[in-house]
Design an enzyme around this catalytic site. Structure first.
Site, mmCIF file in Angstrom:
data_model
loop_
_atom_site.group_PDB
_atom_site.id
_atom_site.type_symbol
_atom_site.label_atom_id
_atom_site.label_comp_id
_atom_site.label_asym_id
_atom_site.label_seq_id
_atom_site.Cartn_x
_atom_site.Cartn_y
_atom_site.Cartn_z
ATOM 1 C CE1 TYR A 1 -3.332 -2.686 5.713
ATOM 2 C CE2 TYR A 1 -3.128 -0.353 5.225
ATOM 3 C CZ TYR A 1 -3.231 -1.658 4.795
ATOM 4 O OH TYR A 1 -3.226 -1.938 3.444
ATOM 5 C CB THR B 1 -0.888 -0.018 1.270
ATOM 6 O OG1 THR B 1 -1.556 1.231 1.385
ATOM 7 C CG2 THR B 1 -0.084 -0.244 2.538
ATOM 8 C CG ASP B 2 -1.173 4.984 -0.877
ATOM 9 O OD1 ASP B 2 -1.705 4.313 0.036
ATOM 10 O OD2 ASP B 2 -1.787 5.871 -1.508
ATOM 11 C CD GLU B 3 -3.369 3.451 4.447
ATOM 12 O OE1 GLU B 3 -3.177 3.324 5.665
ATOM 13 O OE2 GLU B 3 -4.481 3.405 3.922
ATOM 14 C CE LYS C 1 0.128 -4.622 2.966
ATOM 15 N NZ LYS C 1 -0.243 -5.958 2.387
HETATM 16 P P1 NAD Z 1 -9.586 -7.481 2.239
HETATM 17 O O1 NAD Z 1 -9.624 -7.224 3.697
HETATM 18 O O2 NAD Z 1 -10.817 -7.253 1.423
HETATM 19 O O3 NAD Z 1 -9.134 -8.988 1.959
HETATM 20 C C1 NAD Z 1 -8.022 -9.554 2.603
HETATM 21 C C2 NAD Z 1 -8.151 -11.076 2.565
HETATM 22 O O4 NAD Z 1 -6.980 -11.607 3.191
HETATM 23 C C3 NAD Z 1 -9.377 -11.597 3.331
HETATM 24 O O5 NAD Z 1 -10.107 -12.529 2.564
HETATM 25 C C4 NAD Z 1 -8.756 -12.249 4.558
HETATM 26 O O6 NAD Z 1 -9.478 -13.373 5.039
HETATM 27 C C5 NAD Z 1 -7.392 -12.663 4.059
HETATM 28 N N1 NAD Z 1 -6.445 -12.803 5.181
HETATM 29 C C6 NAD Z 1 -6.173 -11.862 6.137
HETATM 30 N N2 NAD Z 1 -5.330 -12.384 7.037
HETATM 31 C C7 NAD Z 1 -5.069 -13.658 6.657
HETATM 32 C C8 NAD Z 1 -4.281 -14.707 7.203
HETATM 33 N N3 NAD Z 1 -3.616 -14.564 8.347
HETATM 34 N N4 NAD Z 1 -4.244 -15.883 6.541
HETATM 35 C C9 NAD Z 1 -4.949 -16.062 5.398
HETATM 36 N N5 NAD Z 1 -5.736 -15.128 4.853
HETATM 37 C C10 NAD Z 1 -5.788 -13.933 5.470
HETATM 38 O O7 NAD Z 1 -8.373 -6.600 1.678
HETATM 39 P P2 NAD Z 1 -8.154 -5.945 0.243
HETATM 40 O O8 NAD Z 1 -8.686 -4.571 0.271
HETATM 41 O O9 NAD Z 1 -8.597 -6.891 -0.805
HETATM 42 O O10 NAD Z 1 -6.567 -5.815 0.243
HETATM 43 C C11 NAD Z 1 -5.769 -6.857 -0.292
HETATM 44 C C12 NAD Z 1 -4.312 -6.473 -0.201
HETATM 45 O O11 NAD Z 1 -4.091 -5.269 -0.925
HETATM 46 C C13 NAD Z 1 -3.838 -6.203 1.224
HETATM 47 O O12 NAD Z 1 -2.538 -6.735 1.356
HETATM 48 C C14 NAD Z 1 -3.810 -4.686 1.344
HETATM 49 O O13 NAD Z 1 -2.849 -4.268 2.249
HETATM 50 C C15 NAD Z 1 -3.460 -4.296 -0.080
HETATM 51 N N6 NAD Z 1 -3.961 -2.977 -0.515
HETATM 52 C C16 NAD Z 1 -5.284 -2.646 -0.374
HETATM 53 C C17 NAD Z 1 -5.747 -1.425 -0.848
HETATM 54 C C18 NAD Z 1 -7.203 -1.028 -0.727
HETATM 55 O O14 NAD Z 1 -7.535 0.129 -1.034
HETATM 56 N N7 NAD Z 1 -8.106 -1.918 -0.337
HETATM 57 C C19 NAD Z 1 -4.851 -0.539 -1.452
HETATM 58 C C20 NAD Z 1 -3.500 -0.905 -1.570
HETATM 59 C C21 NAD Z 1 -3.076 -2.143 -1.113
HETATM 60 O O1 TDX Z 2 -16.802 6.238 7.682
HETATM 61 C C1 TDX Z 2 -15.727 6.725 7.256
HETATM 62 N N1 TDX Z 2 -15.583 8.095 7.215
HETATM 63 C C2 TDX Z 2 -14.432 8.709 6.796
HETATM 64 O O2 TDX Z 2 -14.346 9.942 6.762
HETATM 65 C C3 TDX Z 2 -14.632 5.906 6.832
HETATM 66 C C4 TDX Z 2 -14.735 4.398 6.862
HETATM 67 C C5 TDX Z 2 -13.478 6.538 6.404
HETATM 68 N N2 TDX Z 2 -13.375 7.883 6.407
HETATM 69 C C6 TDX Z 2 -12.125 8.499 5.880
HETATM 70 C C7 TDX Z 2 -10.827 7.984 6.451
HETATM 71 C C8 TDX Z 2 -9.876 8.077 5.271
HETATM 72 O O3 TDX Z 2 -9.303 9.394 5.218
HETATM 73 O O4 TDX Z 2 -12.097 8.189 4.485
HETATM 74 C C9 TDX Z 2 -10.764 7.894 4.051
HETATM 75 C C10 TDX Z 2 -10.732 6.493 3.465
HETATM 76 O O5 TDX Z 2 -10.873 5.605 4.558
HETATM 77 P P1 TDX Z 2 -10.846 4.016 4.358
HETATM 78 O O6 TDX Z 2 -11.842 3.648 3.315
HETATM 79 O O7 TDX Z 2 -10.914 3.378 5.688
HETATM 80 O O8 TDX Z 2 -9.410 3.806 3.669
HETATM 81 P P2 TDX Z 2 -7.918 4.204 4.139
HETATM 82 O O9 TDX Z 2 -7.807 4.331 5.594
HETATM 83 O O10 TDX Z 2 -7.477 5.375 3.294
HETATM 84 O O11 TDX Z 2 -7.122 2.856 3.681
HETATM 85 C C11 TDX Z 2 -7.434 2.199 2.428
HETATM 86 O O12 TDX Z 2 -6.512 2.529 1.433
HETATM 87 C C12 TDX Z 2 -5.201 1.992 1.513
HETATM 88 C C13 TDX Z 2 -7.500 0.689 2.611
HETATM 89 O O13 TDX Z 2 -8.414 0.367 3.641
HETATM 90 C C14 TDX Z 2 -6.130 0.111 2.881
HETATM 91 O O14 TDX Z 2 -6.212 -1.297 2.952
HETATM 92 C C15 TDX Z 2 -5.212 0.505 1.768
HETATM 93 O O15 TDX Z 2 -3.914 0.056 2.022
#
Ligand code: NAD
Ligand code: TDX
Length: 371
Positions: free
Chosen positions: A179, A154-156, A183
């Protein structure tokens, strides 16, 4: 330069066994669906089937592909924290490519309960690296060349930006939530296994994804579902935090390119120039709902400023120059049409949202406040 529209089959080439971790989650599910739809690869989906997991979308694809595709998706219900089970799974999958997406992914949950983030994201990645290293060392020469472990991050990990600048591959790590710290730790482990043990790895660091099938705890599904139900819409702090939004299928394009064409040991930042403040995102969704779903008052009247997220990163933005110039990636969706399609999708799939929330014992309430 690689054509961004290359199918998964073209990109995979000789690789026919793919181990995807976290394939029952939001982004992993999109990767699995793409591999099933666009290639003949056998997909081993290692997932603990946690609260955010669901196989509905994958099962729909399997039905559409017919009975001969049924064996191409093999679920390995395994927790990455179980080193022995991970080793057995890697042995069984015998992969040509590993795409590691499994992680605890919600920042708010990492504030309420950080322990599972350390277990899954740090120890889990370590267990996977050890198992994959053993597998790689036992591969014949012909399968070693194209083998990659692709770590999806992630960019975080880069921390929080001020008003100017963008993250790129050389930006120093500065994670600030449990988190993002977990990562970042996993990114460092992956790089260490490359430099110390010669494991061929690729890393990607992507910005915020949106699209269908996301567990309804993150901003876009939360806002859409709450507004549609006439409930208060929680906007954290002043609502001026900025996220760089990317449609999930554009992320999948980038992941397949990086996994199959990326240089071993190299990392790629992925983002689609989709910067918006949270207030802009929430107001856009409300305007779209005004068109799609009639209500007595405009949906924006439901927006409520609530206590800020502790340690809330102010701004994320990605400079995707490396993946664009070296691998030919560019996003195919712009934020305004992508948001519109996504809002419509959540309106049309409220039953699915209710079902997964119920299974997860999650009522849509606020997570991640510190008392
Ligand atoms: P998600 O929470 O929707 O899915 C994650 C999956 O991983 C789930 O099905 C969960 O059961 C599985 N998992 C978690 N811990 C586990 C463990 N110990 N063993 C086996 N399985 C496990 O997440 P997502 O949004 O699909 O994100 C997927 C990946 O992409 C993550 O690594 C996250 O850090 C990265 N990522 C997400 C975003 C975003 O915006 N969602 C952005 C950049 C990177
Ligand atoms: O109810 C809300 N109100 C609100 O203002 C929620 C759920 C979030 N927020 C804000 C917090 C953040 O600034 O919105 C922004 C986005 O929040 P999230 O959807 O929780 O995402 P973020 O914390 O930015 O992280 C996401 O992007 C990077 C993913 O959850 C991560 O897995 C990924 O790595």
């Amino acid at each position: 330069m690689t054509d961004v529209m290359s199918s998964a089959a073209e990109l995979l080439g000789s690789r026919c066994r793919v181990l995807v971790t976290g394939g029952a989650g939001f982004i992993g599910g999109a990767v699995v669906r793409r591999l099933l739809n666009e290639s003949e690869a056998i997909v081993f989906n290692l997932d603990k089937m946690g609260y955010a997991s669901d196989l509905t979308s994958i099962n729909q694809v399997l039905v559409s592909l017919g009975p001969e595709a049924a064996d191409r998706h093999q679920l390995l219900k395994v927790d990455l924290c179980d080193a022995e089970a991970v080793a057995q799974s890697v042995k069984r999958a015998d992969p040509d490519l590993v795409m590691h997406l499994a992680a605890e992914s919600h920042v708010d949950r990492s504030i309420s309960g950080p322990g599972v983030f350390i277990d899954s994201n740090v120890t889990g990645t370590y267990n996977l690296l050890q198992a994959v290293r053993l597998h790689y060392e036992g591969l014949p020469e012909s399968r070693r060349g194209p083998f990659r472990l692709h770590h999806i991050s992630t960019d975080e990990v880069f921390g929080s930006l001020g008003a100017h600048g963008r993250f790129e591959e050389t930006t120093p790590y500065d994670p600030r939530s449990p988190y993002s710290a977990s990562k970042a730790a996993s990114d460092h482990l992956v790089n260490a296994w490359h430099h110390t043990f010669g494991l061929p790895v690729v890393l990607t660091n992507c910005s915020n994804n949106y699209g269908p099938w996301q567990f309804p705890e993150k901003l876009i599904p939360v806002v859409t579902l709450k507004a549609a139900a006439g409930e208060d819409i929680p906007l954290y702090g002043d609502g001026l935090n900025v996220r760089d939004w990317l449609y999930v299928e554009d992320h999948v394009d980038a992941l397949l390119l990086a996994a199959c064409k990326g240089e071993s040991g190299r990392s790629y930042c992925v983002g689609g120039h989709g910067e918006r403040t949270n207030r802009e995102v929430v107001e856009t969704i409300c305007l779209q709902l005004d068109e799609l779903k009639r209500s007595a008052a405009p949906h924006r009247d439901l927006i409520r400023r609530v206590t800020d997220r502790p340690g809330h990163d102010r701004r994320y933005a990605i400079n995707p120059a490396r993946i664009s110039s070296e691998l030919g990636w560019k996003p195919r969706h712009d934020v305004s049409t992508g948001f519109r399609e996504t809002v419509r999708w959540y309106l049309d799939h409220q039953d699915w949202c209710s079902r997964v929330r119920e299974q997860a014992h999650y009522d849509g309430g606020r997570l991640g406040t510190v008392t």
